[in-house]
Design an enzyme around this catalytic site. Structure first.
Site, PDB file in Angstrom:
ATOM      1  N   PRO A 122      35.931  43.628  42.007  1.00 13.90           N
ATOM      2  CA  PRO A 122      37.274  43.564  42.593  1.00 13.90           C
ATOM      3  C   PRO A 122      37.889  42.164  42.701  1.00 13.90           C
ATOM      4  O   PRO A 122      38.125  41.645  43.792  1.00 13.90           O
ATOM      5  CB  PRO A 122      37.074  44.188  43.971  1.00 13.90           C
ATOM      6  CG  PRO A 122      35.661  43.832  44.312  1.00 13.90           C
ATOM      7  CD  PRO A 122      34.910  43.892  43.008  1.00 13.90           C
ATOM      8  N   CYS A 123      38.212  41.585  41.553  1.00  7.11           N
ATOM      9  CA  CYS A 123      38.853  40.271  41.558  1.00  7.11           C
ATOM     10  C   CYS A 123      40.240  40.329  42.203  1.00  7.11           C
ATOM     11  O   CYS A 123      40.748  39.312  42.670  1.00  7.11           O
ATOM     12  CB  CYS A 123      38.914  39.695  40.149  1.00  7.11           C
ATOM     13  SG  CYS A 123      39.674  40.762  38.922  1.00  7.11           S
TER      14      CYS A 123
END
Length: 154
Positions: A122-123
């Site tokens: 989850p950047c």
């Protein structure tokens, strides 16, 4: 290694899912999907199912075999991103501190930008230290959508 590709039509655009027989190697937004491979291995089909669950408010955690291709530093950053909980955010500086390199927030930002497995790694949950949305390969509007999607379910 044989590669399998399929496409998922999300509310924020087409997502390309790339995997081998055993692992997911990439999940990225693309301008438009093409014809993917016909017979998909179980891990790629499971990725499609889990992404669908994420977008349909039925999944908050992914459980997939990932093959993250990058430098040792990038992989360290990406593993740390996996620890940022659904619906929460962290700053680049917080990620840098968590990996034991408190002065490496810019390097963390560069590694974040090279993340090949969007959404699952989850950047999009990583923001500026002042709370602003900064950088996202899929576009800031998608980053904002993803964060709002998660916050509405958290």
């Amino acid at each position: 290694m044989k590669i399998f590709i399929t496409y998922y039509q999300s509310p924020i655009g087409t997502i390309e899912i790339v995997g081998s027989r055993e692992h997911i190697v990439a999940v990225n937004f693309v301008d438009q999907g093409q014809a993917g491979n016909g017979d998909l291995p179980a891990c790629v089909q499971e990725c499609v199912n889990q992404i669908d669950g994420y977008f349909n408010a039925k999944r908050t955690i992914f459980s997939l075999n990932l093959d993250m291709q990058g430098t040792d530093f990038q992989k360290t950053v990406w593993r740390q991103l996996l620890k940022v909980p659904f619906g929460m955010t962290a700053s680049y500086g917080e990620i840098a501190a968590a990996i034991g390199k408190p002065s490496a927030s810019r390097a963390v930002g560069r590694a974040n930008g090279k993340n090949p497995i969007s959404i699952i790694v989850p950047c999009h949950r990583i923001i500026g230290s002042d709370g602003t949305l900064t950088g996202y390969g899929g576009g800031l509007w998608r980053k904002e959508w993803l964060l709002n999607h998660e916050r509405s379910r958290h």
